[in-house]
Design a protein around this motif. Structure first.
Motif, PDB file in Angstrom:
ATOM      1  N   GLY A  16       0.970  -1.167  -0.062  1.00 23.54           N
ATOM      2  CA  GLY A  16      -0.326  -0.017   0.002  1.00 23.54           C
ATOM      3  C   GLY A  16       0.827   1.415   0.214  1.00 23.54           C
ATOM      4  N   ALA A  17       0.316   2.295  -0.241  1.00 20.16           N
ATOM      5  CA  ALA A  17       0.705   3.844   0.010  1.00 20.16           C
ATOM      6  C   ALA A  17       1.743   4.159   1.402  1.00 20.16           C
ATOM      7  CB  ALA A  17      -0.089   4.714   0.073  1.00 20.16           C
ATOM      8  N   SER A  18       3.205   4.747   1.317  1.00 23.46           N
ATOM      9  CA  SER A  18       3.856   4.990   2.469  1.00 23.46           C
ATOM     10  C   SER A  18       3.379   5.845   3.219  1.00 23.46           C
ATOM     11  CB  SER A  18       5.244   5.214   2.078  1.00 23.46           C
ATOM     12  OG  SER A  18       5.407   5.558   3.142  1.00 23.46           O
ATOM     13  N   PRO A  19       3.048   5.565   4.616  1.00 23.76           N
ATOM     14  CA  PRO A  19       3.086   7.090   5.839  1.00 23.76           C
ATOM     15  C   PRO A  19       3.765   7.379   5.759  1.00 23.76           C
ATOM     16  CG  PRO A  19       3.443   5.062   6.707  1.00 23.76           C
ATOM     17  CD  PRO A  19       3.854   4.724   5.072  1.00 23.76           C
ATOM     18  N   TRP A  20       4.536   7.969   5.629  1.00 17.99           N
ATOM     19  CA  TRP A  20       5.689   9.209   4.880  1.00 17.99           C
ATOM     20  C   TRP A  20       5.152  10.345   3.836  1.00 17.99           C
ATOM     21  CZ3 TRP A  20      11.134   9.349   7.371  1.00 17.99           C
ATOM     22  CH2 TRP A  20      11.117   8.431   8.040  1.00 17.99           C
ATOM     23  N   LYS A  21       5.794  11.217   4.037  1.00 26.49           N
ATOM     24  CA  LYS A  21       5.116  12.333   3.116  1.00 26.49           C
ATOM     25  C   LYS A  21       6.617  13.539   3.414  1.00 26.49           C
ATOM     26  CE  LYS A  21       0.741  11.240   3.297  1.00 26.49           C
ATOM     27  NZ  LYS A  21       0.326  10.275   3.091  1.00 26.49           N
ATOM     28  N   ARG A  22       6.205  13.533   1.589  1.00 29.94           N
ATOM     29  CA  ARG A  22       7.596  14.566   1.001  1.00 29.94           C
ATOM     30  C   ARG A  22       6.906  15.537   1.504  1.00 29.94           C
ATOM     31  NH1 ARG A  22       7.694  12.480  -4.879  1.00 29.94           N
ATOM     32  NH2 ARG A  22       6.072  11.878  -4.634  1.00 29.94           N
ATOM     33  N   GLY A  23       7.962  16.585   1.221  1.00 33.16           N
ATOM     34  CA  GLY A  23       7.759  18.082   1.309  1.00 33.16           C
ATOM     35  C   GLY A  23       8.679  19.578   1.278  1.00 33.16           C
ATOM     36  N   VAL A  24       8.647  20.132   1.309  1.00 33.50           N
ATOM     37  CA  VAL A  24       9.874  21.368   0.710  1.00 33.50           C
ATOM     38  C   VAL A  24      10.493  22.059   1.775  1.00 33.50           C
ATOM     39  CG1 VAL A  24      10.940  22.632  -0.631  1.00 33.50           C
ATOM     40  CG2 VAL A  24       9.495  20.657  -1.429  1.00 33.50           C
ATOM     41  N   ARG A  25      11.828  21.868   2.067  1.00 37.24           N
ATOM     42  CA  ARG A  25      12.244  23.144   3.557  1.00 37.24           C
ATOM     43  C   ARG A  25      13.163  23.366   3.577  1.00 37.24           C
ATOM     44  NH1 ARG A  25      14.944  22.535   8.855  1.00 37.24           N
ATOM     45  NH2 ARG A  25      13.619  24.106  10.203  1.00 37.24           N
ATOM     46  N   HIS A  26      12.996  24.897   2.955  1.00 38.54           N
ATOM     47  CA  HIS A  26      14.506  25.613   2.548  1.00 38.54           C
ATOM     48  C   HIS A  26      14.522  25.080   1.352  1.00 38.54           C
ATOM     49  CE1 HIS A  26      14.554  27.474   6.501  1.00 38.54           C
ATOM     50  NE2 HIS A  26      14.480  25.928   6.951  1.00 38.54           N
ATOM     51  N   LEU A  42       5.189  22.256  11.311  1.00 36.88           N
ATOM     52  CA  LEU A  42       6.818  21.199  10.562  1.00 36.88           C
ATOM     53  C   LEU A  42       7.660  21.796  10.032  1.00 36.88           C
ATOM     54  CD1 LEU A  42       4.721  18.523   8.647  1.00 36.88           C
ATOM     55  CD2 LEU A  42       5.721  18.438  11.267  1.00 36.88           C
ATOM     56  N   ASP A  43       7.135  22.926  10.320  1.00 36.76           N
ATOM     57  CA  ASP A  43       7.949  24.483   9.492  1.00 36.76           C
ATOM     58  C   ASP A  43       8.650  24.256   7.764  1.00 36.76           C
ATOM     59  OD1 ASP A  43       9.533  26.713   9.852  1.00 36.76           O
ATOM     60  OD2 ASP A  43      11.480  25.933   9.714  1.00 36.76           O
ATOM     61  N   LEU A  44       7.643  24.406   6.639  1.00 33.94           N
ATOM     62  CA  LEU A  44       7.596  23.425   5.137  1.00 33.94           C
ATOM     63  C   LEU A  44       7.244  24.393   4.913  1.00 33.94           C
ATOM     64  CD1 LEU A  44       6.336  19.757   5.520  1.00 33.94           C
ATOM     65  CD2 LEU A  44       8.526  20.188   5.376  1.00 33.94           C
ATOM     66  N   ASP A  45       8.251  24.273   3.723  1.00 34.24           N
ATOM     67  CA  ASP A  45       7.580  25.667   2.657  1.00 34.24           C
ATOM     68  C   ASP A  45       6.528  25.955   1.953  1.00 34.24           C
ATOM     69  OD1 ASP A  45      10.233  26.186   3.364  1.00 34.24           O
ATOM     70  OD2 ASP A  45      11.309  25.724   1.077  1.00 34.24           O
ATOM     71  N   THR A  46       5.684  26.988   1.947  1.00 36.43           N
ATOM     72  CA  THR A  46       4.718  26.616   1.160  1.00 36.43           C
ATOM     73  C   THR A  46       3.987  27.801  -0.355  1.00 36.43           C
ATOM     74  OG1 THR A  46       4.157  28.801   2.585  1.00 36.43           O
ATOM     75  CG2 THR A  46       3.065  26.840   3.115  1.00 36.43           C
ATOM     76  N   LEU A  59      15.069  18.687 -10.097  1.00 42.65           N
ATOM     77  CA  LEU A  59      15.585  19.268 -10.941  1.00 42.65           C
ATOM     78  C   LEU A  59      15.559  20.676 -11.263  1.00 42.65           C
ATOM     79  CD1 LEU A  59      14.722  16.865 -14.278  1.00 42.65           C
ATOM     80  CD2 LEU A  59      16.832  17.151 -12.629  1.00 42.65           C
ATOM     81  N   GLY A  60      16.208  21.144  -9.979  1.00 45.36           N
ATOM     82  CA  GLY A  60      15.520  23.029  -9.968  1.00 45.36           C
ATOM     83  C   GLY A  60      14.615  23.407 -10.101  1.00 45.36           C
ATOM     84  N   GLU A  61      13.472  22.664  -9.659  1.00 38.17           N
ATOM     85  CA  GLU A  61      12.750  23.169  -9.948  1.00 38.17           C
ATOM     86  C   GLU A  61      11.240  22.800  -8.579  1.00 38.17           C
ATOM     87  OE1 GLU A  61      11.415  24.840 -14.093  1.00 38.17           O
ATOM     88  OE2 GLU A  61      10.698  22.980 -13.173  1.00 38.17           O
ATOM     89  N   VAL A  62      10.767  23.672  -7.435  1.00 35.96           N
ATOM     90  CA  VAL A  62       9.613  23.801  -6.879  1.00 35.96           C
ATOM     91  C   VAL A  62       8.291  23.589  -7.506  1.00 35.96           C
ATOM     92  CG1 VAL A  62       8.894  24.132  -4.646  1.00 35.96           C
ATOM     93  CG2 VAL A  62      11.573  24.516  -4.875  1.00 35.96           C
ATOM     94  N   ARG A  71       8.343  27.539 -10.005  1.00 32.90           N
ATOM     95  CA  ARG A  71       9.273  28.948  -9.380  1.00 32.90           C
ATOM     96  C   ARG A  71      10.649  27.846  -9.407  1.00 32.90           C
ATOM     97  NH1 ARG A  71      11.650  28.493  -4.854  1.00 32.90           N
ATOM     98  NH2 ARG A  71      10.232  28.171  -2.994  1.00 32.90           N
ATOM     99  N   LEU A  72      11.846  28.212  -9.812  1.00 32.99           N
ATOM    100  CA  LEU A  72      13.188  27.772  -9.738  1.00 32.99           C
ATOM    101  C   LEU A  72      13.034  27.581  -7.613  1.00 32.99           C
ATOM    102  CD1 LEU A  72      15.078  29.726 -12.136  1.00 32.99           C
ATOM    103  CD2 LEU A  72      14.039  27.392 -12.582  1.00 32.99           C
ATOM    104  N   ALA A  73      14.150  26.623  -7.912  1.00 28.25           N
ATOM    105  CA  ALA A  73      14.292  26.639  -6.628  1.00 28.25           C
ATOM    106  C   ALA A  73      15.463  27.735  -6.318  1.00 28.25           C
ATOM    107  CB  ALA A  73      15.168  24.844  -5.834  1.00 28.25           C
ATOM    108  N   ARG A  74      15.764  27.828  -4.769  1.00 27.27           N
ATOM    109  CA  ARG A  74      17.198  28.903  -4.196  1.00 27.27           C
ATOM    110  C   ARG A  74      17.164  29.550  -5.046  1.00 27.27           C
ATOM    111  NH1 ARG A  74      19.243  23.940  -5.137  1.00 27.27           N
ATOM    112  NH2 ARG A  74      20.038  23.245  -3.310  1.00 27.27           N
ATOM    113  N   SER A  75      15.757  30.582  -5.289  1.00 27.34           N
ATOM    114  CA  SER A  75      15.179  31.622  -5.568  1.00 27.34           C
ATOM    115  C   SER A  75      13.877  32.078  -4.426  1.00 27.34           C
ATOM    116  CB  SER A  75      14.906  32.159  -7.179  1.00 27.34           C
ATOM    117  OG  SER A  75      13.141  31.391  -7.286  1.00 27.34           O
ATOM    118  N   ASN A  76      13.906  33.823  -4.636  1.00 27.71           N
ATOM    119  CA  ASN A  76      12.885  34.302  -3.801  1.00 27.71           C
ATOM    120  C   ASN A  76      11.866  34.334  -4.946  1.00 27.71           C
ATOM    121  OD1 ASN A  76      14.246  33.916  -1.384  1.00 27.71           O
ATOM    122  ND2 ASN A  76      15.743  35.783  -2.083  1.00 27.71           N
ATOM    123  N   ASP A  77      11.596  34.067  -5.858  1.00 29.97           N
ATOM    124  CA  ASP A  77      10.237  34.115  -7.078  1.00 29.97           C
ATOM    125  C   ASP A  77       9.278  33.610  -6.702  1.00 29.97           C
ATOM    126  OD1 ASP A  77      12.577  35.479  -8.554  1.00 29.97           O
ATOM    127  OD2 ASP A  77      12.536  33.633 -10.415  1.00 29.97           O
TER     128      ASP A  77
END
Length: 117
Positions: A16-26, A42-46, A59-62, A71-77
């Motif tokens: 079945g599906a994994s109970p773990w979740k992915r997210g983006v932080r910093h 959880l202090d995750l990016d939104t 691949l460098g995108e969020v 948007r491109l990762a590692r930018s403030n766009d």
């Protein structure tokens, strides 16, 4: 990859599906274990467009999995809805990139990984 909050390691999942979740932080992809998911801060990016924490980084995108903004990762766009240019006239995720050297970087990375000279 361990849970970013507590360091717990993921074990082989049952069917079945994994109970773990992915997210983006910093600007980096992280995993969140089932115990830490119960914590409300959880202090995750939104997503700047819809406020969702359902983001993935690749691949460098969020990308927002809720509204499709990219948007491109590692930018403030701010996140730009997929397939639409942003108000500043920069292309969105319609197949064009905001970075002219991105194709060269991807090609160099593939050559390194595949052992090409």
């Amino acid at each position: 990859m361990p849970c970013y909050r507590c360091g717990a390691r993921q074990t082989d999942p049952v069917r079945g599906a994994s109970p773990w979740k992915r997210g983006v932080r910093h600007e980096a992809q992280v995993l969140v274990c089932p115990d830490c998911q119960r914590v409300h801060d959880l202090d995750l990016d939104t997503c700047a467009s819809c406020g969702s924490v359902a983001l993935i980084c690749r691949l460098g995108e969020v990308e927002c999995r809720s509204c499709g903004a990219v948007r491109l990762a590692r930018s403030n766009d701010p996140l730009v809805p997929a397939g639409r240019p942003d108000p500043a006239g920069r292309p969105g995720a319609s197949g064009q990139t905001n970075s002219p050297g991105l194709a060269a970087e991807v090609e160099a990375a593939l050559n390194r990984v595949l052992g090409r000279s």
